[in-house]
Design an enzyme around this catalytic site. Structure first.
Site, PDB file in Angstrom:
ATOM      1  N   ARG A  57     -23.456  -3.996  16.427  1.00 18.41           N
ATOM      2  CA  ARG A  57     -23.208  -5.437  16.315  1.00 18.41           C
ATOM      3  C   ARG A  57     -21.729  -5.744  16.185  1.00 18.41           C
ATOM      4  O   ARG A  57     -21.371  -6.921  16.105  1.00 18.41           O
ATOM      5  CB  ARG A  57     -23.928  -5.964  15.081  1.00 18.41           C
ATOM      6  CG  ARG A  57     -25.227  -6.715  15.380  1.00 18.41           C
ATOM      7  CD  ARG A  57     -25.818  -7.061  14.051  1.00 18.41           C
ATOM      8  NE  ARG A  57     -26.712  -8.166  14.015  1.00 18.41           N
ATOM      9  CZ  ARG A  57     -28.035  -8.053  13.984  1.00 18.41           C
ATOM     10  NH1 ARG A  57     -28.614  -6.901  14.082  1.00 18.41           N
ATOM     11  NH2 ARG A  57     -28.780  -9.124  13.847  1.00 18.41           N
TER      12      ARG A  57
ATOM     13  N   LYS B 102     -35.352  -9.219  21.049  1.00 13.88           N
ATOM     14  CA  LYS B 102     -35.016  -7.790  21.079  1.00 13.88           C
ATOM     15  C   LYS B 102     -36.109  -6.940  20.418  1.00 13.88           C
ATOM     16  O   LYS B 102     -36.539  -5.930  20.949  1.00 13.88           O
ATOM     17  CB  LYS B 102     -33.677  -7.521  20.357  1.00 13.88           C
ATOM     18  CG  LYS B 102     -32.504  -8.299  20.897  1.00 13.88           C
ATOM     19  CD  LYS B 102     -31.210  -7.920  20.193  1.00 13.88           C
ATOM     20  CE  LYS B 102     -31.168  -8.259  18.710  1.00 13.88           C
ATOM     21  NZ  LYS B 102     -31.242  -9.712  18.404  1.00 13.88           N
TER      22      LYS B 102
ATOM     23  N   ARG C 299     -39.347 -14.926   7.399  1.00 12.94           N
ATOM     24  CA  ARG C 299     -38.219 -14.141   6.872  1.00 12.94           C
ATOM     25  C   ARG C 299     -37.264 -15.035   6.101  1.00 12.94           C
ATOM     26  O   ARG C 299     -37.038 -16.185   6.473  1.00 12.94           O
ATOM     27  CB  ARG C 299     -37.478 -13.471   8.034  1.00 12.94           C
ATOM     28  CG  ARG C 299     -37.905 -12.045   8.259  1.00 12.94           C
ATOM     29  CD  ARG C 299     -37.335 -11.468   9.516  1.00 12.94           C
ATOM     30  NE  ARG C 299     -35.887 -11.640   9.658  1.00 12.94           N
ATOM     31  CZ  ARG C 299     -35.183 -11.101  10.647  1.00 12.94           C
ATOM     32  NH1 ARG C 299     -35.777 -10.377  11.572  1.00 12.94           N
ATOM     33  NH2 ARG C 299     -33.883 -11.296  10.719  1.00 12.94           N
TER      34      ARG C 299
ATOM     35  N   ARG D 204     -26.063 -16.921  11.290  1.00 11.90           N
ATOM     36  CA  ARG D 204     -26.333 -15.684  12.049  1.00 11.90           C
ATOM     37  C   ARG D 204     -25.860 -15.837  13.490  1.00 11.90           C
ATOM     38  O   ARG D 204     -25.330 -14.899  14.079  1.00 11.90           O
ATOM     39  CB  ARG D 204     -27.837 -15.373  12.016  1.00 11.90           C
ATOM     40  CG  ARG D 204     -28.288 -14.872  10.653  1.00 11.90           C
ATOM     41  CD  ARG D 204     -29.786 -15.025  10.452  1.00 11.90           C
ATOM     42  NE  ARG D 204     -30.575 -14.207  11.332  1.00 11.90           N
ATOM     43  CZ  ARG D 204     -31.860 -14.467  11.629  1.00 11.90           C
ATOM     44  NH1 ARG D 204     -32.469 -15.518  11.113  1.00 11.90           N
ATOM     45  NH2 ARG D 204     -32.503 -13.679  12.433  1.00 11.90           N
TER      46      ARG D 204
ATOM     47  N   ARG E 149     -40.650 -18.869  13.578  1.00  4.90           N
ATOM     48  CA  ARG E 149     -41.057 -17.458  13.701  1.00  4.90           C
ATOM     49  C   ARG E 149     -41.845 -17.023  12.474  1.00  4.90           C
ATOM     50  O   ARG E 149     -41.518 -17.383  11.345  1.00  4.90           O
ATOM     51  CB  ARG E 149     -39.819 -16.580  13.878  1.00  4.90           C
ATOM     52  CG  ARG E 149     -40.162 -15.105  13.973  1.00  4.90           C
ATOM     53  CD  ARG E 149     -39.041 -14.312  14.572  1.00  4.90           C
ATOM     54  NE  ARG E 149     -37.927 -14.118  13.664  1.00  4.90           N
ATOM     55  CZ  ARG E 149     -36.895 -13.323  13.941  1.00  4.90           C
ATOM     56  NH1 ARG E 149     -36.837 -12.678  15.091  1.00  4.90           N
ATOM     57  NH2 ARG E 149     -35.914 -13.188  13.077  1.00  4.90           N
TER      58      ARG E 149
END
Ligand code: AMP
Length: 219
Positions: free
Chosen positions: A95, A20, A167, A178, A134
């Site tokens: 969300r 996203k 992160r 998550r 990531r």
């Protein structure tokens, strides 16, 4: 907000790791409308320290959602800035069912064009594979992937040169949490927007430029 004004209000719906943020940044550059990423805004608040920062850290690092009121306040303020006059790209917001209803209400109150919702669909195994490797730029929020999209110079952002980080919520334990939060609280929005006939689904498992082309072809 003038109704005659051509606006693009886009919402990118998808699980963590669906791409996203990456797609929102590219759409923002092409369409000249800002990306509103609640995750980035919350990380910014968190970086300022204090009691709220501690609460945010504990929620975000355990993969839980932050309370609706706080997120809605941030979005409301951001939307009131002049650069949102031509629309906005919502990334990571809404969300929850309540957030979706509040956003619909905000768009109506502010005489904005209704949302176009693009659902970026990616299989769960691929989401996990993307998130564990990531790398993120803490300065301009760009994402890289150690294997698929490595930076030109190791651990340096190609665009701003900042040192890339992992992160604090990109670890397997938090990623699982998550994803659970996504399937429990956010995925039901697919049905919400399908009923409104505003949802377009695209295959997000392809390469970044191909996903980008698919999104553009449905706008
Ligand atoms: P993201 O950068 O979109 O992956 O978001 C990182 C974390 O920020 C999430 O796991 C949540 O803890 C929090 N967060 C971001 N956006 C929202 C939202 N719209 N509502 C509640 N929590 C959010």
């Amino acid at each position: 907000m003038g109704q005659g004004l051509k606006q693009n209000n886009l919402y990118l719906l998808g699980a963590p790791g669906a791409g996203k943020g990456t797609q929102a940044q590219q759409l923002s550059a092409l369409l000249h409308i800002p990306q509103i990423s609640t995750g980035d805004m919350l990380r910014e608040v968190r970086s300022q320290g204090g009691e709220l920062a501690a609460t945010l850290s504990s929620l975000m690092d355990s993969g839980k959602l932050v309370p609706d009121g706080l997120v809605v306040d941030l979005v409301r303020k951001r939307l009131s800035r002049p650069d949102c006059q031509g629309g906005a790209i919502f990334d990571g917001f809404p969300r929850t069912d309540d957030q979706a209803k509040i956003l619909d209400q905000l768009l109506v109150e502010q005489n904005r064009t209704p949302l176009k919702v693009v659902m970026i669909d990616v299989p769960v195994d691929e989401l996990k594979r993307r998130l564990v490797d990531r790398l993120t730029c803490p300065n301009c929020n760009r994402s890289y992937h150690a294997v698929d999209y490595p930076p030109r110079i190791p651990y340096r952002c190609d665009v701003c040169g900042a040192t890339l980080v992992t992160r604090s919520d990109d670890n397997l334990h938090t990623i699982e949490k998550r994803l659970e939060a996504y399937f429990r609280q956010t995925a039901p929005l697919i049905n919400y927007y399908e009923k409104q006939k505003s949802l377009i689904r695209i295959d997000g498992s392809k390469k970044i430029p191909d996903v980008f082309a698919s999104i553009l072809s449905c706008l």
